[in-house]
Write a protein that holds these residues in place. Structure first.
Motif, short mmCIF file in Angstrom:
data_model
loop_
_atom_site.label_atom_id
_atom_site.label_comp_id
_atom_site.label_asym_id
_atom_site.label_seq_id
_atom_site.Cartn_x
_atom_site.Cartn_y
_atom_site.Cartn_z
N ASN A 208 36.68 38.33 40.90
CA ASN A 208 36.34 37.36 39.86
C ASN A 208 35.22 37.91 38.98
O ASN A 208 34.09 38.08 39.41
CB ASN A 208 35.89 36.04 40.50
N GLU A 209 35.54 38.19 37.72
CA GLU A 209 34.57 38.76 36.79
C GLU A 209 33.43 37.80 36.47
O GLU A 209 32.40 38.22 35.94
CB GLU A 209 35.27 39.19 35.50
N ARG A 210 33.60 36.54 36.78
CA ARG A 210 32.55 35.56 36.49
C ARG A 210 31.45 35.55 37.54
O ARG A 210 30.47 34.84 37.38
CB ARG A 210 33.17 34.16 36.39
N ASP A 231 28.83 54.32 41.58
CA ASP A 231 30.08 53.56 41.59
C ASP A 231 29.86 52.04 41.60
O ASP A 231 30.81 51.27 41.75
CB ASP A 231 30.98 53.98 42.76
N TYR A 232 28.62 51.59 41.44
CA TYR A 232 28.37 50.16 41.22
C TYR A 232 28.74 49.83 39.77
O TYR A 232 28.36 50.56 38.85
CB TYR A 232 26.90 49.82 41.42
N ASP A 233 29.45 48.74 39.57
CA ASP A 233 29.75 48.24 38.22
C ASP A 233 28.49 47.58 37.67
O ASP A 233 28.12 46.49 38.11
CB ASP A 233 30.92 47.25 38.30
N ARG A 234 27.82 48.21 36.73
CA ARG A 234 26.54 47.72 36.24
C ARG A 234 26.67 46.39 35.50
O ARG A 234 25.67 45.69 35.29
CB ARG A 234 25.88 48.74 35.31
N ASN A 235 27.88 46.03 35.08
CA ASN A 235 28.08 44.73 34.43
C ASN A 235 28.19 43.60 35.45
O ASN A 235 28.09 42.43 35.09
CB ASN A 235 29.34 44.76 33.55
N LYS A 236 28.42 43.98 36.70
CA LYS A 236 28.61 42.98 37.74
C LYS A 236 27.52 43.01 38.80
O LYS A 236 27.06 41.96 39.28
CB LYS A 236 29.97 43.20 38.42
N VAL A 237 27.11 44.21 39.20
CA VAL A 237 26.14 44.38 40.27
C VAL A 237 24.75 44.64 39.66
O VAL A 237 24.58 45.58 38.88
CB VAL A 237 26.52 45.54 41.21
N HIS A 238 23.79 43.80 40.03
CA HIS A 238 22.46 43.87 39.44
C HIS A 238 21.43 44.12 40.55
O HIS A 238 21.20 43.26 41.41
CB HIS A 238 22.13 42.58 38.70
N LEU A 239 20.81 45.29 40.52
CA LEU A 239 19.78 45.65 41.48
C LEU A 239 18.51 45.97 40.69
O LEU A 239 18.36 47.04 40.13
CB LEU A 239 20.23 46.86 42.32
N PRO A 442 30.65 28.86 35.46
CA PRO A 442 31.40 28.25 36.56
C PRO A 442 32.57 29.14 36.97
O PRO A 442 33.08 29.93 36.16
CB PRO A 442 31.88 26.92 35.97
N LEU A 443 33.01 28.99 38.20
CA LEU A 443 34.10 29.83 38.70
C LEU A 443 35.40 29.61 37.91
O LEU A 443 36.15 30.55 37.67
CB LEU A 443 34.35 29.54 40.18
N ARG A 444 35.68 28.38 37.57
CA ARG A 444 36.89 28.02 36.83
C ARG A 444 38.12 28.59 37.52
O ARG A 444 38.34 28.34 38.69
CB ARG A 444 36.78 28.48 35.37
N GLU A 445 38.92 29.38 36.77
CA GLU A 445 40.13 29.89 37.37
C GLU A 445 39.77 30.99 38.37
O GLU A 445 38.88 31.80 38.13
CB GLU A 445 41.06 30.46 36.31
N HIS A 446 40.48 31.00 39.49
CA HIS A 446 40.18 31.95 40.55
C HIS A 446 41.33 32.91 40.73
O HIS A 446 42.49 32.56 40.59
CB HIS A 446 39.94 31.21 41.88
N THR A 447 40.98 34.13 41.03
CA THR A 447 41.99 35.14 41.33
C THR A 447 42.17 35.20 42.84
O THR A 447 41.30 35.63 43.57
CB THR A 447 41.54 36.53 40.83
N TYR A 448 43.30 34.70 43.32
CA TYR A 448 43.53 34.67 44.76
C TYR A 448 44.17 35.97 45.22
O TYR A 448 45.21 36.40 44.72
CB TYR A 448 44.42 33.48 45.14
N VAL A 449 43.56 36.61 46.15
CA VAL A 449 44.05 37.88 46.68
C VAL A 449 44.97 37.58 47.85
O VAL A 449 44.56 36.98 48.84
CB VAL A 449 42.88 38.77 47.15
N GLU A 450 46.19 37.97 47.74
CA GLU A 450 47.20 37.56 48.72
C GLU A 450 47.51 38.65 49.75
O GLU A 450 48.50 38.58 50.44
CB GLU A 450 48.50 37.17 48.00
N GLU A 451 46.68 39.65 49.83
CA GLU A 451 46.90 40.73 50.80
C GLU A 451 46.91 40.17 52.22
O GLU A 451 46.01 39.45 52.64
CB GLU A 451 45.77 41.76 50.68
N GLU A 452 47.92 40.47 52.97
CA GLU A 452 48.03 40.02 54.36
C GLU A 452 47.36 41.03 55.28
O GLU A 452 47.20 42.20 54.94
CB GLU A 452 49.51 39.88 54.75
N ASP A 453 46.94 40.55 56.48
CA ASP A 453 46.36 41.46 57.49
C ASP A 453 47.38 42.54 57.86
O ASP A 453 48.57 42.26 57.93
CB ASP A 453 45.98 40.68 58.74
#
Length: 453
Positions: A208-210, A231-239, A442-453
């Motif tokens: 989720n990009e939000r 390899d951290y996405d600087r637009n998403k990960v803030h340290l 707000p989260l709004r629309e969510h991207t559901y990851v459907e990968e099974e175990d």
């Protein structure tokens, strides 16, 4: 326009919760409606020290450290054993009551800031409320190829693929432990779909990009390069660096103890046992007194063991009041710059504050991330070596204290140099974290990851 309602959620020890209080206080000073949700044990920290509204989370994550029947088992350094003990302790509490307390604590929140210990619970409620949701993680736990997760540093052998695998393995195990009851709660109580991903909430965070990810850590703890991973996405990960509580007044008895020591030119050692598990607290107290004798110093001991209220402990302290004082809590930000040496258990918060003080350290790790943090301190040159808590002796500590006091390897200047680096790194960090939080969507629309175990 109505002010945003921000709830910050963290459970565990004081060190786990205090950074959220620091953030909360800064956000409240900006005019937001802020509350801190945590367990009952930390209510005083929230209300009296940071003057913030408190919201109740059921359970007692940190209570296991003070439970006598668990003390000896907790001294192990086996992560597998510690996770097993933690699971046993958690089973003592009603999970439905705990989950219900999250719902009540977070109701009407516009923004939820969550610690790593309760990601799945808080994320699910943010979904239901369509609130903004931001994880605030106190150690570098975002997957990277550059260095492994702290608990697997001896397994990956520096291979990038194994470094990345270490995080996925950990998150899979954590989700495996909570998947059943979280999915049941999501579906039956919150009326949300189950999570089918093998990594659980972490997959949704990354998809989720939000969702911004805040890492309240120093670059000094980011592997051998001591820099934000490429390899951290600087637009998403803030340290931006760690956040620190403002200095507060020391208890009068501590201030008088320091004045008394300085009057006769006696060095002072801080010994921070805190809630470190032990089945022999009086022996550790006697060890601290032996250090005072061997290193010709005085000591301020911070420990919260119930046994320190016993007649024997009180008598021991009264008879040695000039050499040693014991308190259950003190402002590290205020105290650390006033001592000559800092012995501590290597919790990440204590490490950061000790580094900022510019005072040499004696790391005594016990469990979880502490051995890895101790290794960082040694590599930085602010400590000579790690002294594992389980095998600690007065002679070892006194030897390290002596070397610190005579400035072996120029350790005093090295500690000051690292303090300057950290101070530069974290200048403005609190404001930057607050900016990211206040601007979150707000989260709004969510991207559901459907990968099974």
């Amino acid at each position: 326009m109505e002010r945003k309602r921000i709830t910050l959620v963290s459970i565990g020890s004081r060190g786990d919760v205090q950074p959220f209080c620091v953030l909360g206080r800064a956000l409240a000073d900006r005019g937001y409606k802020v509350a801190i949700a945590t367990e009952k044990r930390l209510e005083n920290l929230v209300v009296n020290e940071f003057r913030l509204p408190y919201r109740y989370i059921a359970g007692d994550t940190n209570g296991i450290l003070l439970e006598p029947t668990y003390q000896k088992q907790l001294t192990t350094r086996s992560t597998r054993t510690l996770l097993k003990l933690g699971k046993q302790w958690k089973a003592k509490f009603n999970i439905d009551e705990i989950l219900a307390s999250y719902v009540i604590a977070l109701e009407e929140s516009d923004i939820i800031v969550s610690s790593s210990a309760c990601l799945s619970e808080t994320y699910a409620i943010a979904e239901q409320l369509n609130a903004a949701w931001i994880p605030f993680i106190l150690t570098p736990m975002q997957p990277t190829k550059e260095f492994p997760l702290w608990m697997m540093g001896n397994i990956t052998l520096g291979f990038k693929c194994l470094n990345l695998w270490s995080y996925n393995f950990f998150f899979k195990q954590m989700w495996k432990n909570e998947r059943k009851y979280i999915n049941q709660w999501r579906q039956q109580v919150l009326k949300l779909p189950q999570m089918k991903s093998s990594l659980g909430t972490i997959d949704f965070v990354n998809a989720n990009e939000r969702i911004p990810i805040l890492i309240g850590s120093s670059k000094l703890f980011c592997g051998n390069k001591r820099s934000v991973p490429g390899d951290y996405d600087r637009n998403k990960v803030h340290l931006f660096g760690p956040v620190f509580a403002s200095p507060s007044l020391l208890p009068e008895e501590v201030a008088l103890f320091i004045t008394g020591a300085r009057t006769v030119s006696m060095p002072i050692v801080y010994i921070g046992f805190g809630n470190m598990p032990t089945d022999k607290p009086l022996e550790l107290l006697k060890m601290a007194l032996d250090v005072c004798t061997l290193a010709y110093c005085r000591a301020i001991v911070v420990a919260a063991w119930p046994e320190l209220g016993s007649h024997e402990a009180i008598s021991l302290l009264n008879n040695n009041a000039e050499s040693l004082i014991v308190v259950d809590n003190v402002s590290h930000t205020t105290l650390f710059p006033k001592v000559d040496c800092i012995l501590h258990h290597c919790g990440i918060g204590t490490c950061n504050t000790a580094l900022l003080s510019g005072i040499p350290q004696i790391p005594c790790p016990a469990r979880f991330d502490q051995p890895g943090n101790a290794k960082v301190l040694v590599n930085l040159g602010v400590a000579f070596r790690a002294r594992p808590f389980q095998s600690l002796t007065a002679k070892q500590i006194a030897a390290d204290v002596d070397n610190i006091l005579v400035n072996t390897k120029d350790i005093q200047n090295r500690a000051k140099e690292v303090a300057t680096l950290l101070r530069q790194e974290c200048t403005g960090a609190l404001d930057e974290y607050c900016d990211v939080i206040s601007d979150a969507f707000p989260l709004r629309e969510h991207t559901y990851v459907e990968e099974e175990d």
